[in-house]
Design an enzyme around this catalytic site. Structure first.
Site, PDB file in Angstrom:
ATOM      1  N   GLY A   6      21.181 -11.407  11.622  1.00  0.00           N
ATOM      2  CA  GLY A   6      21.348 -12.302  10.474  1.00  0.00           C
ATOM      3  C   GLY A   6      21.744 -13.711  10.854  1.00  0.00           C
ATOM      4  O   GLY A   6      21.705 -14.604  10.019  1.00  0.00           O
ATOM      5  N   CYS A  64      -0.690   0.409 -11.089  1.00  0.00           N
ATOM      6  CA  CYS A  64      -1.817  -0.353 -10.564  1.00  0.00           C
ATOM      7  C   CYS A  64      -3.083   0.040 -11.316  1.00  0.00           C
ATOM      8  O   CYS A  64      -3.362   1.219 -11.510  1.00  0.00           O
ATOM      9  CB  CYS A  64      -1.977  -0.083  -9.074  1.00  0.00           C
ATOM     10  SG  CYS A  64      -3.454  -0.850  -8.380  1.00  0.00           S
ATOM     11  N   CYS A  72      -5.631   1.688  -8.387  1.00  0.00           N
ATOM     12  CA  CYS A  72      -5.338   2.947  -7.694  1.00  0.00           C
ATOM     13  C   CYS A  72      -4.327   3.801  -8.434  1.00  0.00           C
ATOM     14  O   CYS A  72      -4.017   4.905  -8.020  1.00  0.00           O
ATOM     15  CB  CYS A  72      -4.856   2.673  -6.269  1.00  0.00           C
ATOM     16  SG  CYS A  72      -3.179   2.042  -6.178  1.00  0.00           S
ATOM     17  N   CYS A  98      -2.055  -3.675  -7.120  1.00  0.00           N
ATOM     18  CA  CYS A  98      -1.137  -3.691  -5.985  1.00  0.00           C
ATOM     19  C   CYS A  98      -1.284  -5.012  -5.246  1.00  0.00           C
ATOM     20  O   CYS A  98      -2.396  -5.494  -5.023  1.00  0.00           O
ATOM     21  CB  CYS A  98      -1.473  -2.578  -4.999  1.00  0.00           C
ATOM     22  SG  CYS A  98      -1.218  -0.926  -5.637  1.00  0.00           S
ATOM     23  N   CYS A 138      -3.471  -0.251  -1.425  1.00  0.00           N
ATOM     24  CA  CYS A 138      -4.289   0.049  -2.597  1.00  0.00           C
ATOM     25  C   CYS A 138      -5.628   0.672  -2.169  1.00  0.00           C
ATOM     26  O   CYS A 138      -6.059   1.692  -2.713  1.00  0.00           O
ATOM     27  CB  CYS A 138      -4.524  -1.238  -3.379  1.00  0.00           C
ATOM     28  SG  CYS A 138      -5.113  -0.982  -5.058  1.00  0.00           S
TER      29      CYS A 138
END
Lengths: 336, 261
Positions: free
Chosen positions: A31, A240, A243, A265, A271
């Site tokens: 970080g 979606c 899909c 997606c 997808c």
């Protein structure tokens, strides 16, 4: 085919060494933003110069590279960076998340879970999470040094005071290993839970700002929140339309000028993989070969999808499109 | 705990300053300043521009490092503290009210966020509690509750100064530094602010060091007075005593320079 005029992966070996040192330091201090001598790359700032340098320093000839932009493999940014490394490093490329060893990404984490041995490289416009609250670099460094992160909560407070909830929906600040507060790059906050406990190595490169930071595998990553307003990984409340997936991050696509819209997606590989397995959504034609994925920037989808315009989903606004234009991570509310 | 309890609880000074000196190269910022400040006491520092009062205040508040001298807060040596400790102190036990509220406020953050910042800086993580406390403090400094989500840029100068005071006092500090808190305000707004300050100081039993060039302000607020000239303290004593019976030539000049209406 490798272009012999360049060293492997474009950058010279000394530069790659310098970048690798920064990466190692970043992994050692999760970080923490490590300064590095960012090079000028043959692309404009804001197009992933930081990510490209990190990828170049990580690549070996055996690697298989995947590049995504907002989840899609076939948008301008993704295509040009993939071609860049095909040409300068000659590495194999793929669109399948599971097959890739190095994945450079802009503003998404792939839906398919990553595994040990993979490296995910993020393109970062503005690495300093405190920047829009405190413009002085000397002061933000001191705040990181002394762990003075109260200001980050002031931003979330302002969100709740103005919108009744935490309206920050991308570049949502996280705390790494209980120490450094980090900007996860403008990924949607839907992706935040995937940052932590991830078996892959996650590297973040900011070219213009000359910073590299990292999450080693299995890091502890917490999204900042309030006790009475806990963090929520939000997405559009739809499935979606191609899909039928109900658990992936969606882009909203306007399909005509009569209010027609569809949700697809944002991860094209995910997808397409689902459709190949026979999953169908609301708008996919049954029994016919699946239509090409309607990525907004390509605009060559099916006949009914001609005039596609990408708009922000009011429920889960997607990350900003142009990280180079204006300020990529700028908060639209201007709480800075 | 009332002021009297707090004052009788201890006869130890809250802040002890010995031989404080700050130079800017060859020039003197302030030289050889010593005083004790007791809990619940208000100390006024007066003097003309360039007399070193602001230098002294910024040395005391830890914004500048003095060249010589000792500062002990509550028995602890402030100058020997680590920066982490000193900054924590200045977020919790200390407060600093700037002359210009723009220096002390975040102009892009709502009034509630401004007041809540210090709470969040010391670890408050419950939105409802933070907002409740912010609303309570806005009430105490006479800012209407429906202004809580407005930005300070939409406030008048007097409101901004009151907001700055609320933001500083929300964590219950024991020592407040004030640098010309009434500077730049018109007289009626000044009067209200002084009234408010006097009430808060008395109710909360605050120790205050207030720097000003306005003798009326110290007459109203301060228990004790220090007069500075050319970086040195030329006279100190009880406020009434110094103002009504000035001994040093400069103090006499200062007192006689006040315009009468």
């Amino acid at each position: 085919m490798t272009d012999q005029a360049y060293n492997f992966a474009y950058l010279d070996e000394q530069t790659k060494r310098m970048i690798r040192r920064a990466i190692l330091k970043g992994i050692a201090v999760p970080g923490y933003q490590v300064p590095f001598a960012s090079r000028e790359m043959p692309m404009p700032y804001g197009w992933g110069t930081g990510g490209v340098q990190v990828t170049a320093a990580c690549l070996v000839p055996e690697d298989r590279l995947k590049v995504i932009d907002q989840g899609a493999d076939d948008t301008t940014n993704a295509v040009s960076i993939r071609r860049f490394f095909q040409r300068t490093a000659g590495v194999a490329t793929t669109e399948a998340t599971a097959e890739a060893t190095v994945i450079q990404t802009r503003h998404r984490i792939p839906e398919t879970p990553l595994k040990a041995g993979q490296i995910l490289v993020y393109q970062v416009p503005i690495p300093e999470p405190l920047r829009f609250l405190e413009p002085r670099e000397t002061e933000t460094r001191k705040m990181h040094e002394l762990e003075e992160y109260g200001l980050m909560h002031v931003k979330l407070y302002e969100d709740i005071a103005r919108h009744g909830q935490i309206a920050t929906s991308y570049a949502y600040p996280v705390k790494v290993e209980g120490r450094y507060v980090m900007d996860p790059s403008p990924i949607p906050k839907f992706d935040n839970p995937k940052l932590g406990n991830n078996p892959a190595i996650q590297l973040f490169g900011a070219g213009r700002e000359q910073r590299i930071y990292a999450l080693p595998p299995w890091s502890r990553v917490e999204s900042l929140d309030f006790d009475d307003h806990p963090f929520e990984a939000s997405k559009a409340a739809h499935d979606c339309d191609l899909c039928g997936a109900g658990h992936s991050y969606l882009d909203e696509v306007i399909t005509d000028d009569a209010g027609g819209r569809m949700f697809v997606c944002s991860d094209t590989d995910f997808c397409a993989g689902r459709r190949a397995k026979g999953h169908r959504g609301r708008l996919s034609s049954e029994g016919v070969a699946p239509p090409p994925h309607p990525s907004p920037t390509r605009g060559e989808g099916g006949a009914s999808l001609d005039a596609m315009v990408h708009v922000n989903d009011p429920l889960a606004s997607s990350p900003p499109r142009g990280e180079g234009m204006g300020v990529g991570g700028a908060d639209p509310e201007g709480t800075a | 705990m009332t002021l009297m309890e707090r004052m009788t609880m201890t006869d130890q000074p809250l802040l002890r300053v010995e031989g404080l000196t700050k130079r800017y190269g060859q020039r003197i910022g302030c030289a050889d300043v010593s005083f004790d400040l007791y809990p619940g006491e208000v100390l006024g520092i007066v003097g003309e521009s360039g007399s070193g009062k602001s230098t002294l205040l910024s040395c005391l508040a830890g914004h500048q490092r003095p060249d010589l001298g000792r500062i002990a807060y509550d028995g602890r040596d402030v100058l020997a503290m680590s920066e982490t400790e000193r900054r924590r102190l200045s977020r919790t036990d200390w407060a600093y009210v700037h002359q210009n509220p723009r220096d002390g406020l975040r102009m892009g953050v709502s009034a509630g966020g401004n007041v809540g910042e210090r709470l969040m800086a010391v670890g408050a993580r419950h939105y409802g509690d933070i907002r409740g406390k912010a609303a309570d403090w806005l009430g105490r400094v006479e800012i209407a509750a429906d202004r809580i989500d407005d930005r300070p840029s939409a406030f008048s100068g007097g409101m901004q100064q009151r907001l700055q005071i609320a933001r500083n006092l929300v964590t219950g500090p024991r020592l407040v530094f004030m640098d010309e808190p009434t500077g730049g305000l018109d007289v009626s707004v000044q009067a209200r602010l002084l009234d408010l300050l006097r009430g808060l100081v008395r109710d909360l039993g605050l120790s205050v060091i207030i720097v000003t060039h306005d003798l009326a302000v110290v007459r109203l607020l301060a228990h004790r007075l220090m007069v500075m000239k050319s970086g040195r303290v030329v006279e100190q004593g009880l406020t009434d005593q110094v103002l009504d019976d000035p001994q040093h030539a400069y103090t006499q000049l200062l007192v006689s320079s006040v315009l009468q209406v």
